[in-house]
Design a protein around this motif. Structure first.
Motif, PDB file in Angstrom:
ATOM      1  N   ASP A 184      32.688 -30.343 -13.241  1.00 36.32           N
ATOM      2  CA  ASP A 184      33.385 -30.854 -12.990  1.00 36.32           C
ATOM      3  C   ASP A 184      34.432 -29.160 -12.061  1.00 36.32           C
ATOM      4  O   ASP A 184      34.937 -28.658 -10.805  1.00 36.32           O
ATOM      5  N   THR A 185      33.700 -28.048 -13.278  1.00 36.78           N
ATOM      6  CA  THR A 185      34.006 -26.208 -12.376  1.00 36.78           C
ATOM      7  C   THR A 185      33.016 -25.462 -12.049  1.00 36.78           C
ATOM      8  O   THR A 185      33.172 -24.736 -12.548  1.00 36.78           O
ATOM      9  N   GLY A 245      31.682 -21.018 -12.326  1.00 37.08           N
ATOM     10  CA  GLY A 245      30.187 -20.817 -12.340  1.00 37.08           C
ATOM     11  C   GLY A 245      30.294 -21.437 -14.201  1.00 37.08           C
ATOM     12  O   GLY A 245      29.015 -21.500 -15.322  1.00 37.08           O
ATOM     13  N   PHE A 246      30.821 -22.422 -13.994  1.00 38.13           N
ATOM     14  CA  PHE A 246      30.824 -23.792 -15.493  1.00 38.13           C
ATOM     15  C   PHE A 246      29.945 -24.796 -14.587  1.00 38.13           C
ATOM     16  O   PHE A 246      31.128 -25.465 -14.678  1.00 38.13           O
ATOM     17  N   ASN A 247      28.854 -24.972 -15.476  1.00 35.86           N
ATOM     18  CA  ASN A 247      28.375 -26.309 -15.750  1.00 35.86           C
ATOM     19  C   ASN A 247      28.319 -27.043 -16.500  1.00 35.86           C
ATOM     20  O   ASN A 247      29.010 -28.836 -16.816  1.00 35.86           O
ATOM     21  N   ASP A 248      28.902 -26.515 -17.737  1.00 34.06           N
ATOM     22  CA  ASP A 248      29.405 -27.532 -19.212  1.00 34.06           C
ATOM     23  C   ASP A 248      30.715 -27.952 -19.066  1.00 34.06           C
ATOM     24  O   ASP A 248      31.629 -27.750 -18.636  1.00 34.06           O
ATOM     25  N   GLY A 249      30.272 -29.332 -19.644  1.00 32.39           N
ATOM     26  CA  GLY A 249      31.964 -30.444 -19.714  1.00 32.39           C
ATOM     27  C   GLY A 249      32.673 -29.757 -21.040  1.00 32.39           C
ATOM     28  O   GLY A 249      31.832 -28.834 -22.270  1.00 32.39           O
ATOM     29  N   GLU A 284      42.689 -18.439 -10.652  1.00 28.74           N
ATOM     30  CA  GLU A 284      41.741 -18.514 -10.438  1.00 28.74           C
ATOM     31  C   GLU A 284      40.999 -20.003 -10.730  1.00 28.74           C
ATOM     32  O   GLU A 284      40.987 -20.520  -9.258  1.00 28.74           O
ATOM     33  N   ARG A 285      41.716 -21.430 -11.189  1.00 29.68           N
ATOM     34  CA  ARG A 285      41.456 -22.422 -11.078  1.00 29.68           C
ATOM     35  C   ARG A 285      41.581 -23.010  -9.800  1.00 29.68           C
ATOM     36  O   ARG A 285      41.288 -24.056  -9.742  1.00 29.68           O
ATOM     37  N   ILE A 286      43.654 -22.907  -9.571  1.00 28.22           N
ATOM     38  CA  ILE A 286      44.299 -23.496  -8.750  1.00 28.22           C
ATOM     39  C   ILE A 286      43.737 -22.905  -7.348  1.00 28.22           C
ATOM     40  O   ILE A 286      42.758 -23.710  -6.998  1.00 28.22           O
TER      41      ILE A 286
END
Length: 214
Positions: free
Chosen positions: A82-83, A87-91, A100-102
């Motif tokens: 989801d993210t 650069g992050f694939n783990d949940g 940055e997220r928004i």
């Protein structure tokens, strides 16, 4: 020819879809992102959602704001992948830089402020519990959980949590939601509609690489 029951179901679903999203998209409130504080919520809505999400909640995801070393983050739990834009694939449970997220999220975002800001004691409790949150696994099949546990009433003893359930768990630790409140079926909408501790959400507008709200 459709039966009367099918027609009624179609009408109900249509009404739900028509009245939910426009209410928030038309919100005229002006909000300064710099004024976001610990305990405030950040709502997410993806462009396309499945039928269950569309029926049970205006929003598809929610996180809670936490300040660490004077930098604002969103504390949230989510499915793997989801993210990936960050650069992050783990949940699971993560802390992401709020701006940055928004900014990198391709859907809609809303800010939902607490009616009463957290006290120093409540903030201390939040920071104290923070390390423990990262050990909470994410509920990978929310549909199965919601249908079996929330709609059909079957018992659930899982320690996994989905996004809004996790946020409510944090709010329980802070003392803003009673520990006896059943949060197993809390949707993102319910976090602000039924707890009574939040203002109405304000839509975040992203334009020309800057973020502001409308």
């Amino acid at each position: 020819m459709m039966s009367n029951t099918v027609i009624i179901i179609v009408i109900i679903i249509t009404i739900i879809v028509l009245i939910k999203i426009p209410h928030y998209l038309r919100s005229p409130a002006i909000f300064d992102l710099n004024d976001v504080n610990d305990g405030d919520l950040v709502f997410f809505k993806w462009h396309t959602v499945d039928w269950l999400h569309e029926l049970i909640s205006t929003f598809t995801h929610v996180g809670i704001v936490v300040t660490v070393h004077n930098r604002k983050y969103i504390l949230e739990t989510h499915h793997e992948g989801d993210t990936s834009m960050l650069g992050f694939n783990d949940g699971g449970v993560h802390l992401y830089d709020m701006n940055e997220r928004i900014h990198k999220y391709e859907g809609y975002n809303w800010i939902c402020k607490l009616k009463t800001p957290l006290t120093k004691t409540q903030k201390h409790v939040l920071y104290k519990h923070l390390p423990n949150y990262f050990h909470i696994p994410f509920t990978t099949d929310y549909k199965k959980h919601f249908i079996n546990h929330c709609l059909l009433g079957s018992s659930s003893h899982s320690k996994d949590m989905f996004c809004s359930q996790f946020v409510c768990h944090v709010l329980q630790d802070i003392g803003l939601i009673d520990k006896n409140t059943n949060i197993d079926c809390m949707t993102p909408d319910m976090v602000h509609l039924y707890t009574g501790i939040y203002q109405l959400p304000s839509l975040v507008i992203k334009k020309n690489d800057s973020i502001y709200t409308q």
